[in-house]
Design a protein around this motif. Structure first.
Motif, short mmCIF file in Angstrom:
data_model
loop_
_atom_site.label_atom_id
_atom_site.label_comp_id
_atom_site.label_asym_id
_atom_site.label_seq_id
_atom_site.Cartn_x
_atom_site.Cartn_y
_atom_site.Cartn_z
N MET A 23 -31.82 0.61 7.77
CA MET A 23 -31.83 1.89 7.06
C MET A 23 -31.82 3.08 8.03
O MET A 23 -31.14 4.07 7.79
N SER A 24 -32.54 2.96 9.12
CA SER A 24 -32.54 4.02 10.14
C SER A 24 -31.17 4.20 10.74
O SER A 24 -30.73 5.33 10.99
N THR A 25 -30.50 3.09 10.98
CA THR A 25 -29.15 3.15 11.53
C THR A 25 -28.20 3.85 10.56
O THR A 25 -27.41 4.72 10.97
N ILE A 26 -28.31 3.50 9.30
CA ILE A 26 -27.46 4.16 8.29
C ILE A 26 -27.75 5.66 8.24
O ILE A 26 -26.84 6.49 8.21
N ASP A 27 -29.04 6.00 8.23
CA ASP A 27 -29.42 7.41 8.17
C ASP A 27 -28.93 8.21 9.37
O ASP A 27 -28.67 9.40 9.26
N SER A 28 -28.80 7.55 10.50
CA SER A 28 -28.39 8.25 11.72
C SER A 28 -26.88 8.44 11.83
O SER A 28 -26.42 9.20 12.68
N LEU A 29 -26.12 7.77 10.98
CA LEU A 29 -24.66 7.87 11.07
C LEU A 29 -24.17 9.21 10.55
O LEU A 29 -24.63 9.71 9.53
#
Length: 64
Positions: A23-29
């Motif tokens: 989820m953090s990775t998605i949010d950072s995109l």
């Protein structure tokens, strides 16, 4: 060698941590600069999460 988690609570925490990382990775995109390699990385993360879940699910059979 991979560290094996035998305790059900440790396994659940591992899955939660992996999902949080996803989820953090998605949010950072940034949608403006995200490319196919980023999407491939997300798919790889999901596949790893599913693999872990399936492995842990086998451990949990009979304990649920």
């Amino acid at each position: 060698m991979e560290n094996t988690l035998n305790d059900k609570q440790q396994q659940v925490n591992d899955l939660k941590n992996r999902l949080d990382m996803f989820m953090s990775t998605i949010d950072s995109l940034d949608p403006e600069v995200t490319d196919i390699e980023d999407i491939d990385k997300l798919i790889h993360m999901l596949n790893e999460l599913e693999t872990k879940y399936e492995r842990y699910k086998k451990d949990w059979k009979g304990t649920l």
